[in-house]
Design an enzyme around this catalytic site. Structure first.
Site, PDB file in Angstrom:
ATOM      1  N   ASN A 340       5.651  -4.975  -8.527  1.00 46.22           N
ATOM      2  CA  ASN A 340       5.962  -5.458  -7.888  1.00 46.22           C
ATOM      3  C   ASN A 340       5.829  -5.606  -6.219  1.00 46.22           C
ATOM      4  OD1 ASN A 340       5.750  -2.694  -6.559  1.00 46.22           O
ATOM      5  ND2 ASN A 340       7.056  -2.237  -6.236  1.00 46.22           N
ATOM      6  N   CYS A 342       5.527  -4.277  -2.983  1.00 44.19           N
ATOM      7  CA  CYS A 342       5.218  -3.533  -2.621  1.00 44.19           C
ATOM      8  C   CYS A 342       4.036  -2.830  -2.949  1.00 44.19           C
ATOM      9  CB  CYS A 342       5.684  -2.136  -1.221  1.00 44.19           C
ATOM     10  SG  CYS A 342       7.255  -3.328  -1.209  1.00 44.19           S
ATOM     11  N   GLU A 344       3.593  -0.053  -6.209  1.00 41.20           N
ATOM     12  CA  GLU A 344       3.621   0.828  -5.916  1.00 41.20           C
ATOM     13  C   GLU A 344       4.399   0.688  -6.921  1.00 41.20           C
ATOM     14  OE1 GLU A 344       5.701  -0.478  -3.747  1.00 41.20           O
ATOM     15  OE2 GLU A 344       7.702  -0.234  -4.777  1.00 41.20           O
TER      16      GLU A 344
HETATM   17  O1  CDP Z   1      13.608   1.471   0.957  1.00 40.23           O
HETATM   18  P1  CDP Z   1      14.257   0.133  -0.571  1.00 40.23           P
HETATM   19  O2  CDP Z   1      14.986   1.152  -1.583  1.00 40.23           O
HETATM   20  O3  CDP Z   1      15.173  -0.462   0.951  1.00 40.23           O
HETATM   21  O4  CDP Z   1      12.951  -0.338  -0.583  1.00 40.23           O
HETATM   22  P2  CDP Z   1      11.604   0.191  -0.300  1.00 40.23           P
HETATM   23  O5  CDP Z   1      11.035   1.373  -1.099  1.00 40.23           O
HETATM   24  O6  CDP Z   1      11.105  -0.292   1.311  1.00 40.23           O
HETATM   25  O7  CDP Z   1      10.870  -1.103  -1.776  1.00 40.23           O
HETATM   26  C1  CDP Z   1      10.927  -0.890  -3.004  1.00 40.23           C
HETATM   27  C2  CDP Z   1      10.624  -1.826  -2.991  1.00 40.23           C
HETATM   28  O8  CDP Z   1      11.556  -2.898  -3.239  1.00 40.23           O
HETATM   29  C3  CDP Z   1       9.494  -3.055  -2.864  1.00 40.23           C
HETATM   30  O9  CDP Z   1       8.398  -2.944  -3.551  1.00 40.23           O
HETATM   31  C4  CDP Z   1      10.230  -4.629  -3.590  1.00 40.23           C
HETATM   32  O10 CDP Z   1       9.742  -4.357  -5.086  1.00 40.23           O
HETATM   33  C5  CDP Z   1      11.687  -4.340  -3.303  1.00 40.23           C
HETATM   34  N1  CDP Z   1      11.830  -4.659  -2.185  1.00 40.23           N
HETATM   35  C6  CDP Z   1      12.275  -6.558  -1.871  1.00 40.23           C
HETATM   36  O11 CDP Z   1      12.055  -7.022  -2.759  1.00 40.23           O
HETATM   37  N2  CDP Z   1      12.536  -6.597  -0.907  1.00 40.23           N
HETATM   38  C7  CDP Z   1      12.282  -5.985  -0.014  1.00 40.23           C
HETATM   39  N3  CDP Z   1      13.316  -6.561   1.504  1.00 40.23           N
HETATM   40  C8  CDP Z   1      12.291  -4.987   0.658  1.00 40.23           C
HETATM   41  C9  CDP Z   1      12.191  -4.350  -0.697  1.00 40.23           C
END
Ligand code: CDP
Length: 638
Positions: A340, A342, A344
């Site tokens: 994905n 980021c 992980e």
């Molecule tokens: O904190 P939150 O649950 O919003 O997201 P995160 O842990 O920062 O990011 C988790 C995943 O959400 C990332 O690896 C992306 O796959 C997705 N993501 C996204 O698509 N677009 C964003 N602006 C932020 C996160």
């Protein structure tokens, strides 16, 4: 840090000002005029209830674990009053799937009747889910909070889409990505199957334009979609180190023109490549169209370019793709080529995964870890996340199918740095690394236990046979259970440090819209300094100049030792921490190794090599000030 009163939102949970701001902008439901129509508490309760409803399908008189392929009636037009239209539609959708797969003993009307008669049970599950969220012990990924009980109903953060080597296939992927971005999800792609630039195109007798030119199409599409979506669409672009266009890929983000600004890019590095690098040897580039070797190139040449570019711009990162596939529990479903956005969550093409994180900072009391509470929270989180798979409104039928086959979930952590501070353990210490392993081993094992418990009642994931779990004779509900996400937004909602990262700044100035400047101090630092009688506004402003306390004489040594920021900490400790967590994580760890501005190119190389040696699944660095646009500035934030 508390928001007493923020216009438009009633804060009924004593959240931080930033949490309220984030929730108001994008999470809390709004009416057609854009007015917020729920409180933070109501948001968590809406989410808890939506996911608790799924439990009805697993009641003994309803669920048929053996799955005997019985068709069941769903022609119920009337929505019962106690359900919202989106809840009703969600149940119908889940029922359709369950009955198609043969998991239902009864018709849909029976399910609805049972919901009413067994409401006490559903209510108990709802309360259990709500309890962990209301205390921010556990927070699901953003799309779950944003979209539960809404028309969209898409609950997952992570997707990987295939990019086949055909115009039709490529543009289908563009369209699918747009649909996913619209719903708040992020997409990863491997472009390794695309024939290289200049290769033949039989149908038109022309020449291929190569992966990089197509990536630009995805990038522009993402830009256009983000105007309407709830959050900025994010992409991961992966290219195999064996692809003939690899050099162009590595330098693709090094431009004045902000190309590929919606992409993180990573090189999929193989063991074959790393071996050649360590022997200072050549390795093959192959045309993916026919597998033929195009030429051999010095591994060192490619590696140096990767490292130099990462030093200059932060991109590319590296994915150790063979390590990823070695640890992949459902090898029989295919090979992983991408993660994905980021990094992980490694996924198969068309797989998706929902994430959620435990706020570790809340599991310390009187200098001790509250293991029992942590265990309970892990079990609740796994239950919740398994339900997300059933409740989710998948953006594509292929994604629905693939996701339900392996039922991957990704439980992670946030507030790790704050947990360490509360325990009095410096982040860059052997003790911290040891504790990281201990805590994550506990969470990982408990999450497996929870998933196995679910399997007793709900059955194993459909693709269990042939999986690594099957080989070990372990019956489990989810092919994977753990993932360390960046928790970029949910850590703000929870009011803690993000993911497993060290604190970024001990104090900083936040510039707010009307030109005002607000001083923000880490609450643990503030508390300790006040307790020691050392706190003053003036001192905090001094700290905010750089974000670090290491050079400030008025802060005692023992406090300095505890409050080292991401930039104060040697990169080796960043990588060791990532590796410690990775050891007990089914999926992968999102971590940015933050380097100081004056870090050298060889510091970057050491970091990448150490990550490989310690069996990380990937690595990303960011050297302070190396890009024009930095997400968070040290010292000041806007
Ligand atoms: O904190 P939150 O649950 O919003 O997201 P995160 O842990 O920062 O990011 C988790 C995943 O959400 C990332 O690896 C992306 O796959 C997705 N993501 C996204 O698509 N677009 C964003 N602006 C932020 C996160």
């Amino acid at each position: 840090r508390q928001a007493k009163k923020v216009i438009g939102v009633q804060d009924d949970l004593k959240l931080t000002v930033n949490a309220i701001k984030v929730l108001e902008a994008r999470y809390l439901l709004k009416d057609e005029n854009g007015n917020v129509i729920e409180t933070p508490r109501q948001m968590f309760e809406r989410t808890a209830r939506y996911l608790a409803l799924v439990d009805i399908f697993y009641e003994d008189d309803i669920y048929d674990k053996e799955g005997k392929q019985k068709e069941r009636k769903i022609d119920v037009e009337e929505k019962p009053e106690f359900l919202s239209i989106w809840e009703f539609n969600m149940l119908k959708r889940a029922f359709t799937y369950f009955s198609k797969e043969g998991y239902m003993k009864v018709d849909f009307s029976y399910v609805l009747d049972s919901l009413k008669s067994k409401w006490d049970k559903i209510e108990r599950v709802k309360n259990k889910f709500a309890e962990v969220m209301l205390h921010r012990k556990y927070v699901p990924n953003s799309p779950t909070l944003m979209n539960a009980n809404t028309k969209l109903g898409q609950l997952s953060a992570c997707f990987v889409l295939p990019v086949p080597d055909s115009i039709e296939g490529i543009f289908n992927a563009v369209k699918y990505a747009a649909m996913i971005h619209k719903s708040g999800g992020g997409t990863g792609f491997s472009f390794s199957r695309l024939r290289p630039k200049g290769d033949i195109v039989a149908s038109t007798m022309g020449v291929a334009s190569g992966p990089l030119s197509f990536m630009r199409v995805f990038d522009v599409a993402t830009d256009v979609i983000k105007q309407g979506g709830k959050r900025r669409g994010a992409n991961m672009g992966v290219l195999s180190v064996h692809h003939p266009d690899i050099l162009e890929f590595i330098t693709s983000k090094d431009s004045e023109n902000k190309v590929l600004s919606n992409f993180n890019i990573s090189v999929a590095v193989t063991d074959e490549f790393m071996d050649a690098l360590l022997r200072d040897d050549y390795y093959p580039l192959r045309n993916p169209r026919n597998g033929e070797e195009v030429k051999r190139i010095k591994a060192r040449q490619v590696w140096d370019l990767i490292i130099t570019q990462a030093w200059k711009t932060g991109d590319p990162g590296v994915i150790f793709i063979d390590e990823v596939n070695r640890k992949h529990p459902v090898k029989h479903l295919g090979e992983i080529e991408s993660t994905n956005p980021c990094g992980e969550q490694p996924l198969l093409p068309y797989e998706s995964c929902n994430l959620g994180s435990i706020n570790l900072s809340l599991f310390v009391e009187n200098g001790k870890i509250k293991w029992d509470d942590l265990r309970d929270t892990v079990h609740t989180a796994v239950h919740f996340m398994d339900n997300v798979i059933d409740a989710n409104n998948y953006p594509l039928p292929q994604v629905a199918e693939m996701t339900r086959r392996s039922r991957k979930i990704g439980l992670g952590v946030m507030g790790w740095a704050e947990m360490l501070i509360k325990l009095g353990i410096p982040y860059d210490s052997e003790e911290a690394v040891e504790l990281a392993e201990k805590v994550m081993k506990f969470i990982n094992e408990e999450s497996h236990r929870a998933s196995m418990k679910l399997a007793e009642k709900r059955g194993v994931f459909p693709a269990w046979e042939g999986s690594e779990w099957w080989k070990k004779g372990m019956k489990i509900r989810n092919a994977t259970t753990t993932t360390i996400a960046p928790t970029g937004t949910i850590s703000i909602i929870a009011g803690t440090s993000s993911s497993i990262e060290p604190l970024f700044a001990i104090a900083f100035i936040r510039r707010v819209l009307d030109g005002q400047e607000l001083l923000e101090v880490n609450p643990l630092f503030e508390e300790i300094m006040k307790r020691e009688g050392l706190y003053s506004e003036e001192l905090m402003h001094k700290v905010a100049e750089t974000g670090s306390v290491q050079h400030i004489d008025d802060v005692p040594e023992n406090i300095k030792r505890l409050f080292r920021t991401a930039h104060d900490i040697d990169p080796v400790w960043h990588v060791r921490m990532q590796a410690a967590f990775q050891k007990y994580v089914d999926n992968a760890v999102s971590k940015t190794v933050n380097l100081r501005h004056d870090a050298s190119i060889s510091d970057v190389e050491d970091t990448y090599i150490l990550a490989w040696k310690l069996k990380c699944k990937g690595i990303t660095i960011y050297r302070d000030g190396s890009k024009n646009v930095q997400v968070i500035y040290k010292g000041t934030k806007t």
